[in-house]
Design an enzyme around this catalytic site. Structure first.
Site, short mmCIF file in Angstrom:
data_model
loop_
_atom_site.label_atom_id
_atom_site.label_comp_id
_atom_site.label_asym_id
_atom_site.label_seq_id
_atom_site.Cartn_x
_atom_site.Cartn_y
_atom_site.Cartn_z
CG HIS A 77 17.97 9.47 -20.78
ND1 HIS A 77 18.89 10.36 -21.27
CD2 HIS A 77 17.51 10.00 -19.61
CE1 HIS A 77 18.98 11.39 -20.44
NE2 HIS A 77 18.15 11.19 -19.43
CD GLU A 105 10.38 15.58 -12.87
OE1 GLU A 105 10.49 15.62 -11.62
OE2 GLU A 105 9.99 16.54 -13.54
CG ASP A 106 10.37 10.88 -16.13
OD1 ASP A 106 9.86 11.97 -15.85
OD2 ASP A 106 11.31 10.75 -16.92
CG ASP A 168 19.63 14.35 -17.57
OD1 ASP A 168 19.17 13.47 -18.33
OD2 ASP A 168 18.94 15.28 -17.10
MN MN Z 1 17.32 12.46 -17.79
#
Ligand code: MN
Length: 749
Positions: A77, A105-106, A168
Site C-alpha cells: 500500500h 498510525e499503524d 492514499d
Molecule cells: Mn494509507
C-alpha cells in the site's frame, strides 16, 4: 546519470530494530520499490534518493508481518501510494511521506523519530496525514458540506499533506474490492463526498475522475454496471465513428497547419451517470457520449482549431465555452464546444494547450513540474499566475509554515474553521471573535457570554479566531451584552442580536427617562400633573402617531420632542401663563452646545420641524457635506458628517438614525479650524491671509507656533475661519496648499 540504486545497497535502519538482511526482502516489494526509485531518478535527475531508501527500509521493518485485507503484505500500500505521487511528479518529500504515511498510525514509530531521521518537512507531512486520518465525519450532511472540504484544505499545514492523502485514498479505492460490503460503501461514499471534490477544487482532474468512477462503482454497483455495459456496447458501435472523427479532425487541422495531438474517447461512467440524474434521461438520450480532445501548442492555435471545426461542422448553440479567457476557479482552461459531426453524430470537443492539459490533469500537483525547468512550460503566463505565484513563494520561503499560511490565505481568504468542544465545525469570517462564535451557537449563549477558552486557555473576547481553534464559551445566567461588543463582533448575526438586546434595554431606559422628564417639566410649568389623566396623555401620544403612552415616553426620552411640546397640548393655559411669568423662557431641553448657537437653524430634520438639532462637535459638519442625524437621549438630534469616525464606528444604533438636510435659504457661515504645516519662510502668514481673503472667506483667529517635533524652524499654523459651505472650504484649502513653503493642510475638529 547514475544507475538506480539496488535494494541491496539500502542503508541500515537507524532505529533500534535489527537490520534486515537484503535477501529476506519480498521480491514483489523489492521490484515495486526499484521501479519507484527509477521513476524518481528519471523525474528528479541529480537529486539524492537516500531518504527514499531509508523510508522504504523503515516502512519495511515496521510494517513487517502486517497484511492488507487482501492478504498481501501491507507495504504494498505505501509503495503504491508513493507510485501514484511519483506519477504526479511531486517532490521527494511527498514520496517519502507516501512511504511512511501509515507508520505512526499503524506501528510504534513516533513523529519525533520520523523527524530525527527525515527532517521537519517529512515529519510535518506524516503528522498531517495521520491527523487527517483521525478526523471523523459523523453525518452525511457534514460529509457533504463544502465547509468540511474547505476545512480539510485550510487546516493542513502543507498542501503536500492533501496530495498524499488523495494518493492514499486513490489506492485504497483501487483495492476496495477486498473489504466487506458495508465498509466499501462507507468509504466510497466518503470518497465521493469529500475527496473527489477536494481533487476537483485543486484542479486534479485525473485523480478526481478515477476517485469518482471508483466511488460510483462501490456506492451503486448496479447502476455502475448498467452504465459500463451501455458504454461498452456504444463503444463497439461507435469505435468506427470515433476513428472516423479523429481522422477527420486530424486532416482538418493539418490542412490549416495546426500541430495537434488528438484523443477520441467515450465519456466516463460517473459523469454520464450525473448527467442522467441531472437531466432525468436514459443513456440512449445522451447525445454527446463521444468526446474529442485536441491538444495543441499555443493559445492562438486553440482558437484557430475551434474556428476550423466550426467552419466544417455545425456547432450546437449554447455549448461553446471559453475557459481560456475565463479560467475556472481551479485554474482549469480549455475551449469547449459540441458539433454535429459526420453522419449527423454530435460530439463534444475540448481544445487546450499542453500546459493547460497538464494543469487540467494534475492541477496543483502540476506546480512541482515547473521545478523541473521545462522551458516550454513557461507560456501563457498570466493564465497561470496563481500557480506561478505559489512556485515563487515556495522558492522564497524557507519556512514551510509561512508558505502554507500564504497559500491558505489565498485559498480561503474569507473564512476560518473552528470547533466546538464536541467537534462540531463552526465556519466564521476571518477576524471573527469568540463573541461571533457564541452567537453562531445560540443567541442565548451569545447574550450570556462572559468569557472564552480557546484550546483550553482563556482568551480576551476580542481574540481573532484561527483555523482549528477549539472554542469553549463561558456563560453566566442573566448576563447581557454590552455596547463595546458591537466593535468586537464581526458577523452580522452577532451584531444584530447585540443591537436588539441593547435597543430593548435602552428603550426601557428611554421610557423611564421620558416619563420622569415629563413629570418634572410639568411641575416646572405649574401643570397639575395629578389632574392629567392617562387617557389625555394617550390621546397626545396618538396625535404623534404612537399607539401607546410608553411610545410617547420613549420618544421624549430619546429627545424626539421636548416636554413642553407635549405639555402645551395637555394644558395650554397653564404652560403659557407660566412662560409669561418666567420669560425669557429657558430652553425646555438641554441646550445644544453653545458654539453652534443659532446656526442650528441651517439644518432640519426631514419632514419634521421643531426638533432640536445641533452639529456634533466631533466632526463639525459644514454645508455641502453629507450629513446624518442621530437622536440622542434628551439632547435632540446630533448631526454628524457621514464620514465622522463616531458614525462609522457605530457608536450609534441604526434605529436612532434620522434623515437631516441643509436648509437651502440660510445664509449662515460655519466656523472651521485648519492646521497648516509650513517651512520657515518670510511672508508666509501674510500670503496665507491674503489667499483666504481672496477666496471670500474670513479669518477669525490665526496662530503660528514653532513645530516642536521638527525643531528646524518650521511652523504649525492654526487658522479659524468662516466658510459658507464645503465647496468654499475646498477652494480655500487648495489655495493654501499652493502657497510655496506650505507642506500640508488639514481640517481639525
Ligand atoms: Mn494509507
Amino acid at each position: 546519470m547514475s544507475q538506480p540504486a539496488k535494494v541491496s545497497d539500502l542503508p541500515q535502519r537507524s532505529l533500534s530494530a535489527e537490520p534486515v538482511p537484503p535477501a529476506s526482502i519480498d521480491p514483489v516489494l523489492a521490484r515495486l520499490f526499484q521501479s519507484l526509485l527509477e521513476k524518481f531518478e528519471r523525474t528528479h535527475p541529480g537529486e539524492d534518493s537516500t531518504p527514499l531508501k531509508s523510508a522504504f527500509q523503515l516502512a519495511y521493518l515496521m510494517h513487517a508481518g502486517q497484511k492488507r485485507q487482501s492478504g498481501e503484505p501491507y507495504l504494498i500500500h505505501p509503495l503504491e501510494v508513493a507510485h501514484i505521487l511519483a506519477d504526479m511528479t511531486t517532490d521527494r518529500t511527498c514520496l517519502v511521506t507516501g512511504l511512511l504515511h501509515d507508520l505512526v498510525e499503524d506501528t510504534g514509530v513516533t513523529i519525533e523519530e520520523v523527524r530525527k531521521q527525515f527532517g521537519d518537512d517529512v515529519a510535518a507531512c506524516v503528522d498531517g496525514v495521520t491527523k487527517l486520518a483521525k478526523l471523523k465525519f459523523y453525518s452525511r450532511e457534514e460529509r457533504q458540506a463544502e465547509s468540511v472540504r474547505k476545512m480539510l484544505l485550510a487546516m493542513v499545514k502543507d498542501i503536500r499533506v492533501v496530495l498524499v492523502k488523495l494518493a492514499d485514498r486513490l489506492h485504497n479505492m483501487r483495492t476496495l474490492g477486498a473489504l466487506p460490503r458495508d465498509r466499501q460503501e462507507r468509504i466510497a461514499q466518503e470518497t465521493l463526498e469529500i475527496y473527489a471534490p477536494i481533487a476537483h477544487r485543486l484542479g486534479m482532474g485525473k485523480v478526481r475522475a478515477e476517485l469518482e468512477d471508483l466511488g460510483f462503482e462501490f456506492t451503486d454497483p448496479e447502476a455502475f454496471q448498467e452504465i459500463v455495459e451501455a458504454i461498452e456496447s456504444k463503444r463497439k458501435a461507435n469505435q468506427g465513428l470515433l476513428d472516423e472523427i479523429r481522422g477527420a479532425v486530424e486532416v482538418k487541422l493539418r490542412r490549416e497547419g495546426i500541430p495537434a495531438r488528438i484523443e477520441a474517447r467515450l465519456k466516463r461512467p460517473y459523469s454520464i451517470w450525473q448527467k442522467l440524474k441531472r437531466q432525468k434521461i436514459s443513456i440512449d438520450q445522451v447525445y454527446d457520449l463521444l468526446a474529442v480532445r485536441i491538444i495543441t501548442d499555443s493559445v492562438k492555435n486553440c482558437y484557430a482549431a475551434l474556428g476550423t471545426l466550426h467552419g466544417d461542422w455545425h456547432p450546437i448553440p449554447g455549448r461553446i465555452k471559453d475557459f481560456i479567457a475565463i479560467p475556472r476557479p481551479n485554474l482549469y482552461q480549455s475551449l469547449h464546444t459540441s458539433v454535429i459531426g459526420p453522419g449527423g453524430q454530435p460530439f463534444e470537443v475540448q481544445i487546450r494547450t499542453e500546459e493547460m492539459h497538464r494543469i487540467a490533469e494534475d492541477g496543483i500537483a502540476a506546480h512541482w513540474k515547473y521545478k523541473e525547468g521545462n522551458k516550454n512550460a513557461v507560456q501563457d503566463e498570466q493564465q497561470i499566475a496563481w500557480l506561478r505565484q505559489l512556485v515563487e513563494w515556495q522558492r522564497e520561503m524557507h519556512d514551510p509554515g509561512e508558505f502554507m499560511s500564504t497559500l491558505k490565505v489565498d485559498l480561503y481568504p474569507e473564512e476560518v474553521y473552528t470547533f466546538t468542544p464536541k467537534g462540531k465545525v463552526i465556519v466564521l469570517p476571518r477576524e471573527a471573535t469568540p463573541i461571533d462564535f457564541a452567537y453562531a451557537i445560540h443567541t442565548e449563549v451569545g447574550n450570556q457570554c462572559v468569557g472564552a477558552k480557546v484550546n483550553g486557555r482563556i482568551v480576551p473576547l476580542k481574540y481573532a479566531l484561527k483555523n482549528g481553534d477549539v472554542v469553549d464559551i463561558l456563560t453566566q445566567q442573566g448576563h447581557l451584552p454590552s455596547k463595546d461588543w458591537l466593535s468586537i463582533a464581526k458577523t452580522s448575526k452577532a451584531r444584530n442580536k447585540i443591537k436588539a438586546v441593547i435597543n430593548t434595554t435602552e428603550r426601557a431606559r428611554a421610557i423611564e427617562i421620558g416619563e420622569k422628564y415629563l413629570e418634572k417639566e410639568a411641575r416646572r410649568f405649574g401643570v397639575q400633573w395629578k389632574k392629567v389623566t392617562r387617557e389625555q396623555v394617550i390621546s397626545v401620544a396618538n396625535e404623534y402617531g404612537f399607539p401607546k403612552m410608553e411610545d410617547l415616553h420613549a420618544a421624549l426620552g430619546y429627545g424626539k420632542f421636548s416636554a413642553r411640546q407635549v405639555l402645551i397640548k395637555l394644558a395650554p393655559e397653564q404652560v403659557e401663563a407660566s412662560e409669561r411669568a418666567t420669560a425669557p423662557a429657558e430652553p425646555a431641553v438641554v441646550a445644544p452646545p453653545k458654539d453652534t448657537g443659532d446656526k442650528d437653524l441651517v439644518i432640519k430634520v426631514k419632514g419634521i420641524d421643531d426638533v432640536m438639532v445641533y452639529r456634533a462637535k466631533c466632526c463639525n459638519p459644514i454645508r455641502g457635506e453629507q450629513i446624518v442625524g442621530y437622536i440622542t437621549r434628551g439632547k435632540g438630534v446630533a448631526v454628524h458628517s457621514v464620514n465622522c469616525t463616531n458614525v462609522q464606528n457605530l457608536m450609534y444604533e441604526v434605529e436612532r438614525k434620522i434623515t437631516v438636510e441643509w436648509v437651502r435659504t440660510a445664509e449662515d457661515t460655519f466656523a472651521v479650524r485648519l492646521t497648516a504645516y509650513a517651512d520657515d519662510r518670510p511672508g508666509i502668514l501674510s500670503h496665507l491671509t491674503s489667499v483666504v481673503f481672496h477666496e471670500g472667506s474670513n479669518i477669525k483667529a490665526l496662530e503660528a507656533q514653532p513645530d516642536e517635533q521638527r525643531g528646524d524652524g518650521s511652523a504649525v499654523i492654526s487658522v479659524l475661519l468662516d466658510v459658507k459651505d464645503k465647496k468654499q472650504l475646498e477652494r480655500v484649502v487648495a489655495a493654501i496648499r499652493r502657497i510655496s513653503g506650505i507642506r500640508d493642510v488639514e481640517r481639525v475638529n
